[in-house]
Scaffold this motif. Sequence first.
Motif, mmCIF file in Angstrom:
data_model
loop_
_atom_site.group_PDB
_atom_site.id
_atom_site.type_symbol
_atom_site.label_atom_id
_atom_site.label_comp_id
_atom_site.label_asym_id
_atom_site.label_seq_id
_atom_site.Cartn_x
_atom_site.Cartn_y
_atom_site.Cartn_z
ATOM 1 N N TYR A 11 0.796 93.461 76.839
ATOM 2 C CA TYR A 11 0.477 93.984 75.514
ATOM 3 C C TYR A 11 1.713 94.719 75.032
ATOM 4 C CZ TYR A 11 -4.236 92.840 76.908
ATOM 5 O OH TYR A 11 -5.345 92.167 77.323
ATOM 6 N N LEU A 33 -0.600 94.952 70.657
ATOM 7 C CA LEU A 33 -0.764 93.572 70.204
ATOM 8 C C LEU A 33 -0.619 92.606 71.372
ATOM 9 C CD1 LEU A 33 1.224 95.241 68.009
ATOM 10 C CD2 LEU A 33 0.758 93.174 66.739
ATOM 11 N N ARG A 105 4.272 88.686 62.843
ATOM 12 C CA ARG A 105 3.064 89.401 63.246
ATOM 13 C C ARG A 105 1.926 88.819 62.420
ATOM 14 N NH1 ARG A 105 2.097 95.931 63.357
ATOM 15 N NH2 ARG A 105 -0.143 95.777 63.685
ATOM 16 N N ASP A 107 -2.629 88.212 62.217
ATOM 17 C CA ASP A 107 -3.961 88.553 62.693
ATOM 18 C C ASP A 107 -4.652 87.251 63.056
ATOM 19 O OD1 ASP A 107 -3.875 91.353 62.384
ATOM 20 O OD2 ASP A 107 -4.179 91.129 60.242
ATOM 21 N N PRO A 112 -4.604 91.564 66.018
ATOM 22 C CA PRO A 112 -3.188 91.430 65.686
ATOM 23 C C PRO A 112 -2.357 90.952 66.875
ATOM 24 C CG PRO A 112 -3.787 93.742 65.866
ATOM 25 C CD PRO A 112 -5.051 92.954 66.001
ATOM 26 N N CYS A 113 -1.349 90.155 66.566
ATOM 27 C CA CYS A 113 -0.497 89.626 67.630
ATOM 28 C C CYS A 113 0.876 89.263 67.070
ATOM 29 C CB CYS A 113 -1.135 88.403 68.266
ATOM 30 S SG CYS A 113 -1.293 86.991 67.151
#
Length: 166
Positions: A11, A33, A105, A107, A112-113
């Motif tokens: 993460y 994220l 970035r 969603d 979120p990632c």
Amino acid sequence: MSAHAHERVDYVDPRDRVVAQGRRTAGVPAGLLRRYAATVCTDHAGRVLLYRRTPSAPVYPDHYDVLIGGAVRTGEAYRAAALRELREELGWETATGLVEAYRIRVDDPHGPCFLTVHRWVADRPPRPDPEEVAWCGFVAPLTVVTGGYTPVVPAGADAVRRLLPL
């Protein structure tokens, strides 16, 4: 228990720096994220590899997509994850010339990632894993973004608009 239940992932903070690890199936710690790596594959004629996700896919079942990829595992670089996913999902053991195209970035359904998208020109036919891929074929990029295949995964349609001439 799913095959992904024991996978460990990193993460990251909002600057994409690894700050924690955990099981892939666990919830994302607050403020952090996930990381995903994917590849857009084309053939030498400029067509994009489109595939349909299986009905049992945990996210976007039965959707069309151009992003071949998945979660980046603990200690794994984005590029290594992209290569692993090409091998696991489409049977491509190597991908000479694989390059990072962009990182954004987003969603996704899990929250979120960071998504890192790579490009690769396929030099041989895919051998799809039927547990991951219900159908695949090379198609004109324009058909992906004009509704020729529906439903389509939003990030995949965005990748086509960003990377391929329409």
